[in-house]
Motif scaffolding. Structure first.
Motif, PDB file in Angstrom:
ATOM      1  N   LEU A  10       0.839  -1.194   0.000  1.00  0.00           N
ATOM      2  CA  LEU A  10       0.000   0.000   0.000  1.00  0.00           C
ATOM      3  C   LEU A  10       0.875   1.245   0.000  1.00  0.00           C
ATOM      4  O   LEU A  10       1.892   1.299   0.695  1.00  0.00           O
ATOM      5  N   LEU A  12       2.408   4.763   0.922  1.00  0.00           N
ATOM      6  CA  LEU A  12       2.508   5.585   2.125  1.00  0.00           C
ATOM      7  C   LEU A  12       3.091   6.931   1.692  1.00  0.00           C
ATOM      8  O   LEU A  12       4.317   7.100   1.628  1.00  0.00           O
ATOM      9  N   ASN A  77       7.392   3.084  12.224  1.00  0.00           N
ATOM     10  CA  ASN A  77       7.035   1.659  12.201  1.00  0.00           C
ATOM     11  C   ASN A  77       8.334   0.858  12.149  1.00  0.00           C
ATOM     12  O   ASN A  77       8.910   0.648  11.092  1.00  0.00           O
ATOM     13  N   ASP A 239      -1.468  -2.535  11.473  1.00  0.00           N
ATOM     14  CA  ASP A 239      -2.317  -3.321  10.592  1.00  0.00           C
ATOM     15  C   ASP A 239      -2.824  -2.449   9.447  1.00  0.00           C
ATOM     16  O   ASP A 239      -3.971  -1.995   9.444  1.00  0.00           O
ATOM     17  N   LEU A 240      -1.959  -2.230   8.451  1.00  0.00           N
ATOM     18  CA  LEU A 240      -2.345  -1.379   7.334  1.00  0.00           C
ATOM     19  C   LEU A 240      -3.354  -2.047   6.414  1.00  0.00           C
ATOM     20  O   LEU A 240      -3.946  -1.390   5.550  1.00  0.00           O
ATOM     21  N   GLU A 241      -3.548  -3.369   6.593  1.00  0.00           N
ATOM     22  CA  GLU A 241      -4.573  -4.055   5.810  1.00  0.00           C
ATOM     23  C   GLU A 241      -5.982  -3.630   6.262  1.00  0.00           C
ATOM     24  O   GLU A 241      -6.939  -3.771   5.509  1.00  0.00           O
ATOM     25  N   ASN A 242      -6.086  -3.144   7.506  1.00  0.00           N
ATOM     26  CA  ASN A 242      -7.365  -2.612   7.986  1.00  0.00           C
ATOM     27  C   ASN A 242      -7.555  -1.232   7.356  1.00  0.00           C
ATOM     28  O   ASN A 242      -6.752  -0.326   7.548  1.00  0.00           O
ATOM     29  N   LYS A 243      -8.643  -1.076   6.582  1.00  0.00           N
ATOM     30  CA  LYS A 243      -8.800   0.153   5.791  1.00  0.00           C
ATOM     31  C   LYS A 243      -8.878   1.399   6.667  1.00  0.00           C
ATOM     32  O   LYS A 243      -8.415   2.477   6.274  1.00  0.00           O
ATOM     33  N   TYR A 246      -5.359   2.180   7.857  1.00  0.00           N
ATOM     34  CA  TYR A 246      -4.601   2.704   6.717  1.00  0.00           C
ATOM     35  C   TYR A 246      -4.953   4.162   6.449  1.00  0.00           C
ATOM     36  O   TYR A 246      -4.063   5.000   6.248  1.00  0.00           O
ATOM     37  N   GLU A 247      -6.238   4.491   6.456  1.00  0.00           N
ATOM     38  CA  GLU A 247      -6.647   5.868   6.188  1.00  0.00           C
ATOM     39  C   GLU A 247      -6.108   6.817   7.252  1.00  0.00           C
ATOM     40  O   GLU A 247      -5.752   7.952   6.966  1.00  0.00           O
ATOM     41  N   TYR A 249      -3.294   6.403   9.055  1.00  0.00           N
ATOM     42  CA  TYR A 249      -1.830   6.504   9.148  1.00  0.00           C
ATOM     43  C   TYR A 249      -1.101   6.640   7.812  1.00  0.00           C
ATOM     44  O   TYR A 249       0.117   6.837   7.807  1.00  0.00           O
ATOM     45  N   LYS A 250      -1.789   6.559   6.689  1.00  0.00           N
ATOM     46  CA  LYS A 250      -1.077   6.537   5.411  1.00  0.00           C
ATOM     47  C   LYS A 250      -0.225   7.801   5.206  1.00  0.00           C
ATOM     48  O   LYS A 250       0.841   7.743   4.586  1.00  0.00           O
TER      49      LYS A 250
END
Length: 903
Positions: A10, A12, A77, A239-243, A246-247, A249-250
């Motif tokens: 994903l 970043l 991270n 857990d960047l797979e959790n949308k 991700y939104e 912390y991206k």
């Protein structure tokens, strides 16, 4: 085993932007490096990735690209055990010195991590305190005070550190109590929040159920209390797979350093799995014998003491307590006869194919059968009930909150005798034990196979246990693995073993969990040693029979050598000119560093007396006599250091370069003191880097090729997890056969960067042969020295003067390009590099130094015309134009038809 699906990478945006800036020549801050006030005040030296993380943060605060974006919330991270707390300690000093932040709030969700961090950042008497005893910045003593509330009246040169659980801070925010800090208290003075184990703070985001009194909301309240508050979050798990995560912390992930990269960079132990169908009792005795073998191996082979710790992991408290009782009974009833019987039985069922490490341990005891009575006595002593910690707890509390905190957090200490831990809950966040070598997963209940949640917990446990143990070797400590991976030394002293139950579904879930964590592991089966042989055709050549490879000679340096400061690279004859930046200029916190215009400047003479000099030397601990004497052995008094034979400061004029806006009488006494401090700090750095007990010389010695280039054997590291990163990683090592005559070995065990280098040189062989009769590429693998006739490690060392950094250890460049014609011989050192370039820049500097200082090179044997050369590091796709440089050295011109990336 199941194959891992490649997960989508994903984007970043912030991290990608910072990486681009770091590579750009147009970045105004590209030359910025970790400041001296950080390196000189921290116990540990920053590793390359910690320096990069700090540099990225610096870019985000001062870069013109971020001038109007107020980057006030970022996330680091970084892998478990990679030194996040060291980075925090450096960031505290950075934000204090560069931006005037004095108030720091450290947040975490467990008391265990809290207690550890209190030791790390505030307890000077702790072995784990991260700062030097005296923190000095520009001659000022800096104090760190642990407080419960930030004071209203704040003292200069003081850092206030509030360490608390997020639960307590949130409670104070939502329920105003006496002597607690509410929202308005965080608005009075600017605050930096340091959020450790930050993945716990996003429960609301994760579930899309933002509650009015969540931890997340409390942290946000503090951050938004004023515009210049800052939130720096740290976690190994995001857990960047959790949308929703991700939104959130991206645009906040500022730096990433993953667990598999950490292991590949050798900053951790290796990880191996031993899969067994044995009973728990047999597994217990196996691991006791293995643990004791580790201790004995270190003592007998390397004359060093380590205390390997074993952890027995259970699913239920009652099962763990029962296992503890069985273990005590096992040790109590152990006899020479029962041990012999066990070893004989194991000899029939444990082979290299089952577990190389257990086979080595069992072989050791069988070969020492005459000493078994002594061994049994040692085992009974080392694994007695008094050396066992039963740390059983609930999964909610965490073992560091029980009564064993001190014992568990000091297992590396020589005075701590504990060898075994029994526990149910995973290793809680914050337990950074380094000498954990064996984790045994007890079967507990044959009906229980590990669920995905259970095996993920165990994978995290393995990751925490993989932290490297910096044991003494030849009187020195290292924080990276020192032995070749899969060698006996590395298997015994640098590998953590996870002893698992042999249940198919459990193993599948465990491997999947290890993959999700990017944790490279493999079974503890013996990887075969691969033979690498010198080609028979090469052995028929005159190069083999009469050729030599050249390395420079080293000499011992006596104390008498250091008779003046010029031996350290310090100029004590010229007048002293110090650039000065006005402290009177006003600037805002976003302005970064003060920039004066020196285009219209002049040199102002600084007049001072002896009091200034002594005050500066008192302020800077380097100049305390006991320390100064370590670096200048011939010095008799501190006053003598200022005199003619050393610094010679009384016979030199001191100038300060100032803007025209400053008049000749503008310098106050404090500013004069500040100016002298800058100069003395610079001299201290030069003296430290210039002092050594052994140095390289410009005399190069020819070593006969036939005696030093030989057949050798090497293993290829084997992993069956974390394939996603390894598959595309330039450091993934494989064996390649090379049939062409120019390569002296029949094959090479190399990574992709090295393979690419070999291929690019292979393309140039015809052109090189137009000028040279003999053209050979020699892989200088350190394994071959173990097999060579003289077992001698050839290394290249710094010589001459003018090196930015002094490194005494020398190094072995991976390749030599051997070129010879009727008139002369050229030897070109080549070093491929996939990472750690910044950390190992001194090696490249040495390789290029050779070319620029040919006049300093002399040869023991002058019967032939020899030229020694070096080139810049070869990196993937030849980003440093190394091939072009080789052509210029070898042919005096570029190779024909260089591709774009080679130019």
């Amino acid at each position: 085993m199941s194959k891992r699906k490649k997960s989508k990478q994903l984007p970043l945006p912030l991290y990608d932007e910072l990486k681009g800036l770091d590579e750009s020549l147009f970045n105004e801050e590209v030359a910025w490096s970790t400041p001296n006030y950080i390196t000189e005040n921290l116990i540990h030296t920053f590793r390359y990735y910690q320096s990069t993380a700090l540099r990225f943060f610096h870019y985000s605060q001062v870069g013109k690209e971020f001038r109007y974006r107020n980057i006030n919330h970022v996330l680091f991270n970084m892998a478990t055990g990679s030194g996040k707390t060291d980075l925090m300690a450096g960031l505290i000093l950075y934000l204090f010195h560069e931006y005037g932040y004095q108030n720091f709030l450290f947040l975490v969700n467990t008391n265990g991590v809290l207690n550890k961090t209190i030791d790390n950042l505030t307890n000077r008497s702790s072995d784990k305190y991260l700062y030097t005893e005296k923190i000095e910045i520009e001659g000022n003593r800096i104090e760190i005070q642990k407080i419960n509330s930030f004071p209203k009246n704040q003292s200069k040169n003081t850092i206030y550190l509030k360490l608390a659980t997020v639960q307590s801070v949130a409670s104070d925010i939502y329920t105003q109590k006496e002597n607690s800090m509410g929202e308005e208290d965080y608005a009075k003075n600017k605050v930096v929040i340091l959020g450790d184990e930050a993945h716990h703070f996003s429960a609301s985001t994760k579930t899309e159920k933002e509650t009015e009194q969540s931890w997340e909301k409390a942290i946000s309240t503090i951050l938004n209390a004023r515009e210049d508050n800052r939130l720096l979050e740290f976690t190994a798990t995001i857990d960047l797979e959790n949308k929703n995560i991700y939104e959130k912390y991206k645009d906040k992930v500022l730096y990433r350093y993953t667990l598999d990269r950490f292991i590949q960079d050798k900053y951790s132990k290796n990880v191996k799995r031993i899969q067994s169908s044995n009973t728990d009792i047999d597994n217990m005795l196996n691991v006791v014998l293995l643990s004791e073998y580790r201790r004995r191996y270190a003592l007998e082979k390397h004359k060093t003491y380590i205390k390997p710790v074993v952890m027995f992991k259970s699913q239920r408290i009652d099962a763990s307590n029962e296992a503890n009782e069985k273990f005590n009974d096992l040790i109590d009833t152990l006899t020479v006869a029962s041990l012999k019987e066990f070893l004989n039985r194991q000899a029939q069922i444990v082979t290299d194919e089952d577990s190389e490490t257990l086979a080595l341990a069992n072989q050791y005891y069988r070969e020492n059968h005459e000493n078994l009575s002594e061994i049994v006595r040692d085992i009974k002593r080392e694994f007695a009930p008094s050396r066992i910690i039963n740390a059983n707890d609930t999964s909610q509390s965490g073992i560091l909150e029980k009564g064993h905190y001190e014992a568990l957090n000091s297992l590396e200490s020589p005075t701590n005798l504990y060898r075994v831990v029994f526990a149910v809950a995973k290793l809680t966040e914050g337990w950074d034990v380094l000498n954990l070598y064996d984790i045994v997963r007890l079967s507990d209940d044959p009906k229980v196979s590990g669920t995905k949640a259970t095996t993920m917990s165990e994978a995290q446990l393995i990751g925490r246990g993989a932290r490297y143990n910096p044991f003494l070797l030849n009187g020195e400590r290292s924080y990276q693995r020192r032995f070749e991976d899969d060698s006996v030394e590395s298997l015994i002293l640098e590998t953590i073993h996870y002893h698992t139950i042999n249940e198919p579904q459990y193993l599948k879930n465990l491997v999947d969990s290890l993959n999700e964590m990017n944790l490279p592991t493999g079974k503890d089966t013996k990887n075969p040693l691969l033979d690498v042989k010198v080609k028979s055709g090469f052995k028929k050549t005159n190069v083999w029979k009469y050729g030599k490879v050249y390395y420079n000679k080293t000499i011992e340096v006596s104390d008498d050598y250091y008779s003046s400061l010029d031996k350290y690279g310090v100029d004590n004859k010229s007048d002293i000119v110090i650039p000065y930046i006005s402290s009177m200029q006003e600037l805002g916190y976003r302005d970064g560093e003060i920039r004066e215009d020196y285009s219209n400047a002049y040199n102002l003479t600084v007049v001072f007396d002896q009091r200034y000099l002594f005050k500066v030397m008192n302020r800077i601990s380097f100049y305390h006599f006991n320390n100064l004497k370590k670096y200048i052995p011939l010095l008799r008094t501190r006053e003598e250091f200022l005199g003619e034979n050393w610094l010679n400061i009384y016979n030199r004029t001191v100038y300060v370069t100032v803007p025209r806006t400053m008049g000749s009488d503008a310098l106050t006494p404090n500013e004069k003191l500040h100016i002298l401090e800058r100069y003395f700090l610079k001299i201290a750095k030069q003296i430290k880097s210039g002092y050594s007990k052994k140095r390289g010389t410009g005399e190069f010695i020819g070593y006969p090729i036939k005696e030093y280039i030989s057949n050798y054997r090497k293993r290829v590291p084997n992993y069956d997890t974390s394939k996603m990163v390894l598959d595309g990683n330039p450091q993934n090592v494989q064996r390649y056969e090379i049939k062409e005559d120019y390569f002296v070995y029949d094959s090479a065990i190399i990574n992709l960067t090295e393979r690419q280098l070999i291929d690019k040189i292979a393309e140039r062989i015809p052109e090189l042969k137009e000028k040279y009769e003999d053209v050979y590429l020699i892989r200088m693998d350190e394994n071959m020295h173990r097999e060579s006739a003289k077992n001698h490690k050839l290394k290249l060392h710094q010589f001459g003067h003018g090196h930015d950094e002094i490194h005494l250890e020398g190094f072995q460049p991976d390749f030599i390009l051997y070129l010879k014609n009727a008139d002369y011989f050229v030897q070109i050192f080549i070093e491929p590099k996939g990472r750690n370039i910044e950390e190992e820049q001194w090696k490249e500097d040495l390789l290029t130094y050779i070319n620029e200082h040919e006049a300093e090179i002399i040869f023991e044997d002058e019967t032939e015309d020899v030229k020694i050369k070096g080139v810049k590091f070869y990196t993937m796709n030849d980003e440093r134009s190394t091939i072009k440089q080789i052509g210029e050295i070898a042919l005096g011109k570029e190779f024909k038809g260089l591709s774009v990336e080679e130019i």
